[in-house]
Write an enzyme that holds these catalytic residues in place. Sequence first.
Site, PDB file in Angstrom:
ATOM      1  N   GLU A 186      -4.262  -0.172   7.891  1.00 38.38           N
ATOM      2  CA  GLU A 186      -3.160   0.203   8.782  1.00 38.38           C
ATOM      3  C   GLU A 186      -3.398  -0.387  10.152  1.00 38.38           C
ATOM      4  OE1 GLU A 186      -2.097   4.325   9.230  1.00 38.38           O
ATOM      5  OE2 GLU A 186      -2.277   4.717   7.078  1.00 38.38           O
ATOM      6  N   ARG A 228       0.846  -1.190   0.000  1.00 37.28           N
ATOM      7  CA  ARG A 228       0.000   0.000   0.000  1.00 37.28           C
ATOM      8  C   ARG A 228       0.884   1.243   0.000  1.00 37.28           C
ATOM      9  NH1 ARG A 228      -2.878   3.105   4.560  1.00 37.28           N
ATOM     10  NH2 ARG A 228      -4.447   4.296   3.404  1.00 37.28           N
ATOM     11  N   GLU A 260      -7.937   8.546   5.787  1.00 37.70           N
ATOM     12  CA  GLU A 260      -8.254   9.160   7.079  1.00 37.70           C
ATOM     13  C   GLU A 260      -8.728  10.614   6.981  1.00 37.70           C
ATOM     14  OE1 GLU A 260      -5.245   8.641  10.009  1.00 37.70           O
ATOM     15  OE2 GLU A 260      -5.190   6.480   9.784  1.00 37.70           O
ATOM     16  N   TYR A 302      -5.464   1.353  15.794  1.00 37.73           N
ATOM     17  CA  TYR A 302      -4.241   1.170  16.561  1.00 37.73           C
ATOM     18  C   TYR A 302      -4.476   0.854  18.028  1.00 37.73           C
ATOM     19  CZ  TYR A 302      -1.730   3.029  12.544  1.00 37.73           C
ATOM     20  OH  TYR A 302      -1.216   3.206  11.293  1.00 37.73           O
ATOM     21  N   HIS A 346      -3.116  11.130   0.375  1.00 37.68           N
ATOM     22  CA  HIS A 346      -2.662  10.881   1.742  1.00 37.68           C
ATOM     23  C   HIS A 346      -2.083  12.181   2.296  1.00 37.68           C
ATOM     24  CE1 HIS A 346      -1.321   7.522   4.636  1.00 37.68           C
ATOM     25  NE2 HIS A 346      -1.142   8.682   5.263  1.00 37.68           N
ATOM     26  N   ASN A 394      -8.355   1.650   9.358  1.00 36.91           N
ATOM     27  CA  ASN A 394      -7.112   1.904  10.090  1.00 36.91           C
ATOM     28  C   ASN A 394      -7.412   1.916  11.580  1.00 36.91           C
ATOM     29  OD1 ASN A 394      -6.035   2.332   7.566  1.00 36.91           O
ATOM     30  ND2 ASN A 394      -5.436   4.451   7.922  1.00 36.91           N
TER      31      ASN A 394
END
Length: 546
Positions: free
Chosen positions: A453, A169, A256, A391, A216, A389
């Site tokens: 991600e 990616r 995002e 985390y 991005h 994405n």
Amino acid sequence: MPSSRELHHEDESLGLCTAESLEEGFTMTPGVEKRRWSWKLLGALVAAPAVLLLGRHLGASSKAEVKADPLMATADWALSRDLTTDDNQKEDLIREAFSDPSFMWGCATSAYQVEGAWNEDGRTPSIWDKFTHAGRAFKGSNGDQACDYYHRWQEDLDRVAQYGFNTYRFSISWTRVFPMDDQKNMYPNEKGIQFYKNILHYLSKKGIRPLVTMFHWDLPEKLDWLDEEVVDYFVEYADFLLTTFQEVDWWSTFNEPWTFCTMGYALGLHAPGKQSKYLQYQCGHNVLRAHARVVDLFRRRHFRMGMKIGLVLNYDFPFPKDPENPHDVDAVQADAVKGVGWFADPVYKGDYPELLKESLGEHLPKFTEEEKNLLLQASNPIYNYYGLNTYSGRYVEAVKNHSTWTKQSFWKDGEPIGFPFIHAWLYKVPQEILLHLRWVNERYGPPSILITENGCSDPGNTEYEYTVNDWHRVGFFRDYLAKVAEARMEGIPVIGYTAWALIDNFEWADGYQRRFGITYNDFGNQKRTPKKSAEWFQGLLKRIQV
């Protein structure tokens, strides 16, 4: 991304709060993410339209060099090199759940974070060049050289293949391939185009699928997401990409939007550095309008069977602070609706969620009926996928039994919610990714979900020996992947997993103080060294026979 998408606000926060919230000492925090900033500000931005800016921002640039955290150094469970029985069971589960050879195993980078060569071969400045050259990133750092990927891309792609990944990616730099002249006319830049053509050809030779992001965060410096004209410019740019790079079957329009709209137009901590109460919603509105029009263009003019296009959304799923309190339980749902639903509801349901409309009133822009129809077409299962994405994890609790006003925290009864990689926002909470996947699947029912991600930084220590022997990162990937394996076994259509990141890189406003890569990069001489996490992926993917 995450890139280091964080801004380090561990000790002091930027308080966008009502007078009542200050008096009572609570924070209103709904739709959130994993970025590093003041949760007080973010919560108030979404949950309290009538807020006042009462605090100030203490940024990462005021910090000295990151030092080792004693908690990190003594946490055997985070740094252990020896596989336990539990670890072996998790890896067995991962191998069983991901035995499908079509599963997309990837790692990621983004253009501004790795390429460098900011003014070479016809590239023109982006808003991030302007932002960092004004000294707005940590210690005045910038992406002028970054990882020098523009000149070293081949050795980095060799590592993608060496590690065993079948997907890579990356994003295309708008101002490298389709720069803008002084009259705001865009034109093809052959050297920039050839750079990405070379990458795509090399990936094809290696049998690696490109997963390409159109945007991005590196917007041409003459454009602004607040202006309606940016939608037309983005559609023209996307049409150029789809026409020029027909080798690509998998696209994402935006990475995002929650982050670049909130950080860039509400908090002012990312480019273009604007602070406001509500401008982030105009930014997001134009992003959604652009996404809908690009997918419509894709459908009418560029689609071939097997091609996919999606929107990548980030969010860190919360847990109720008190699971026995129904108001806290409801607060989790409200938080997710405001955080994810801001962008996902328009695509999968045709409009903003009612909760967001009620919270923001006239400050939330409105779609036309034509725009609503285009947005719904963007979720057509023939070509749509949901890019996810994620985390960290966190707690939310209802304030005064009002589930749409929430207080967020990472600690409970004197204990962190998980191992703290970054105290301000990144904690190891593997169950979060399972709950996140369940929620997205239940609310939107996307045809497929691609984890675009997931990863972690080095916890409080960036010394070479420590960060190369990154057993903490191995444990992070193993534990999160085991939860993704559970989701797959439940029938949730997860079709791929992407590790952030291929290489240590420029982490936006955090500069070079955070390392998320599975490849160590010495930014002084650009020497790359595979970390233990890269070796772990190599071994895992070999056993799975990717």
